[in-house]
Design an enzyme around this catalytic site. Structure first.
Site, PDB file in Angstrom:
ATOM      1  N   ARG A   1      -6.021   0.452   3.868  1.00 26.37           N
ATOM      2  CA  ARG A   1      -4.889   1.052   3.137  1.00 26.37           C
ATOM      3  C   ARG A   1      -4.499   0.193   1.931  1.00 26.37           C
ATOM      4  O   ARG A   1      -4.078   0.712   0.902  1.00 26.37           O
ATOM      5  CB  ARG A   1      -3.706   1.318   4.075  1.00 26.37           C
TER       6      ARG A   1
ATOM      7  N   GLU B   1      -1.421  -7.118   7.309  1.00 29.98           N
ATOM      8  CA  GLU B   1      -0.128  -6.808   7.922  1.00 29.98           C
ATOM      9  C   GLU B   1       0.087  -7.727   9.117  1.00 29.98           C
ATOM     10  O   GLU B   1      -0.863  -8.290   9.665  1.00 29.98           O
ATOM     11  CB  GLU B   1      -0.121  -5.324   8.353  1.00 29.98           C
TER      12      GLU B   1
ATOM     13  N   ASN C   1       2.157   5.596   8.842  1.00 29.29           N
ATOM     14  CA  ASN C   1       3.541   5.507   8.338  1.00 29.29           C
ATOM     15  C   ASN C   1       4.203   6.872   8.488  1.00 29.29           C
ATOM     16  O   ASN C   1       5.347   6.974   8.933  1.00 29.29           O
ATOM     17  CB  ASN C   1       3.585   5.129   6.851  1.00 29.29           C
TER      18      ASN C   1
ATOM     19  N   HIS D   1       0.831  -1.210   0.000  1.00 34.15           N
ATOM     20  CA  HIS D   1       0.000   0.000   0.000  1.00 34.15           C
ATOM     21  C   HIS D   1       0.871   1.267   0.000  1.00 34.15           C
ATOM     22  O   HIS D   1       2.025   1.252   0.444  1.00 34.15           O
ATOM     23  CB  HIS D   1      -0.913  -0.006   1.230  1.00 34.15           C
TER      24      HIS D   1
ATOM     25  N   HIS E   1       0.892  -5.649   2.415  1.00 29.16           N
ATOM     26  CA  HIS E   1       1.600  -4.868   3.436  1.00 29.16           C
ATOM     27  C   HIS E   1       3.087  -5.223   3.513  1.00 29.16           C
ATOM     28  O   HIS E   1       3.493  -6.295   3.059  1.00 29.16           O
ATOM     29  CB  HIS E   1       0.943  -5.147   4.783  1.00 29.16           C
TER      30      HIS E   1
ATOM     31  N   GLY F   1       0.384  -2.447  12.169  1.00 30.75           N
ATOM     32  CA  GLY F   1      -0.181  -3.794  12.259  1.00 30.75           C
ATOM     33  C   GLY F   1      -1.611  -3.865  11.741  1.00 30.75           C
ATOM     34  O   GLY F   1      -1.887  -3.454  10.615  1.00 30.75           O
TER      35      GLY F   1
END
Ligand SMILES: O=C(O)[C@@H](CO)OP(=O)(O)O
Length: 249
Positions: free
Chosen positions: A61, A88, A16, A10, A183, A23
């Site tokens: 995401r 993730e 980020n 993503h 992820h 997670g």
């Protein structure tokens, strides 16, 4: 004949950019991340790599990135399959914590063991913790005893590879060009599996946001070229370096 598998992490998410462990917390892309997803569409178009089917995690995401990337190359209409197995890595009690502060508090060795060791799990997240997903209806199908509360990369390999070898492999075997939008760590797990990277060496592999990584696979679903090929190699190298340095302020 070779099958085409495109891996796409993503675009940059709101967390980020704040340098927070994310997670299973369902944060969205930020503006930069949306731009990265649109740019991924341009890269796919340039090489005429048009996906026939897309697999995503259950997190927005990845879903949002897949939508923007497919919309930009007129493939918004293709079949979509989603699985928590592409999520993730569950970051346990670290979810929501700042990476640089965590490194400062626990020291670099512990920080790196949590972040990049193959088999050290972060501390468990309580079911009623602020950033817990334990009672989220989207995970109701996972038996409670198997529902993650913290995962190491080995756990991600164990839950992701069965999905690859059943659902994704079936699409590849049918000759489809497959996009997997997922992820950093679920894709590290997939790359480890494809390239047969050792438990030690996988620590050094980082996946940049928003840059398609193409694997051509032979009939046994082994990569024709180890490591695949990023559609924008320079940006990918810079992006991977930035991910590696996320503990620094
Ligand atoms: O926070 C996370 O969920 C992941 C990916 O963003 O982080 P890291 O690269 O530190 O494993």
């Amino acid at each position: 004949m070779t099958a085409k598998l495109i891996l796409l992490r993503h675009g940059e998410s709101e967390w980020n950019s704040k340098n927070l462990f994310t997670g299973w917390v369902d944060v969205d892309l930020n503006e930069k991340g949306e731009g990265e997803a649109r740019h991924a569409a341009d890269l796919l178009k340039e090489e005429n790599l048009l996906p026939d089917v897309v697999h995503t995690s259950l997190l927005r995401r990845a879903i949002h990135t897949a939508y923007l990337a497919l919309d930009g190359c007129d493939r918004h209409w293709i079949p979509v399959r989603r699985s928590w197995r592409l999520n993730e890595r569950h970051y346990g009690a670290l979810q929501g914590l700042n990476k640089a502060e965590t490194k400062e508090k626990y020291g670099n060795d512990q920080f790196m063991a949590w972040r990049r060791s193959y088999d050290v799990r972060p501390p468990d997240l309580e079911h009623d913790g602020e950033y817990s997903q334990f009672n989220d209806p989207r995970y109701a199908d996972i038996p409670e005893a198997e529902r993650p509360v913290a995962e190491c990369l080995k756990d991600v390999v164990a839950r992701m590879v069965p999905y690859f070898t059943s659902d994704i492999a079936a699409d590849l075997a049918a000759g489809k060009t497959v996009l997997v939008a997922a992820h950093g760590n679920s894709l590290r797990a997939l790359v480890k599996h494809l390239d047969e990277i050792s438990d030690e060496d996988i620590a050094g592999l980082n996946i940049p946001t928003g840059i398609p990584l193409l694997y051509e696979l032979d009939d046994d679903l082994k990569p024709v070229t180890k490591g695949g090929r990023y559609l924008d190699p320079e940006a990918a190298a810079a992006g991977a370096k930035a991910v590696a340095n996320q503990g620094s302020k």
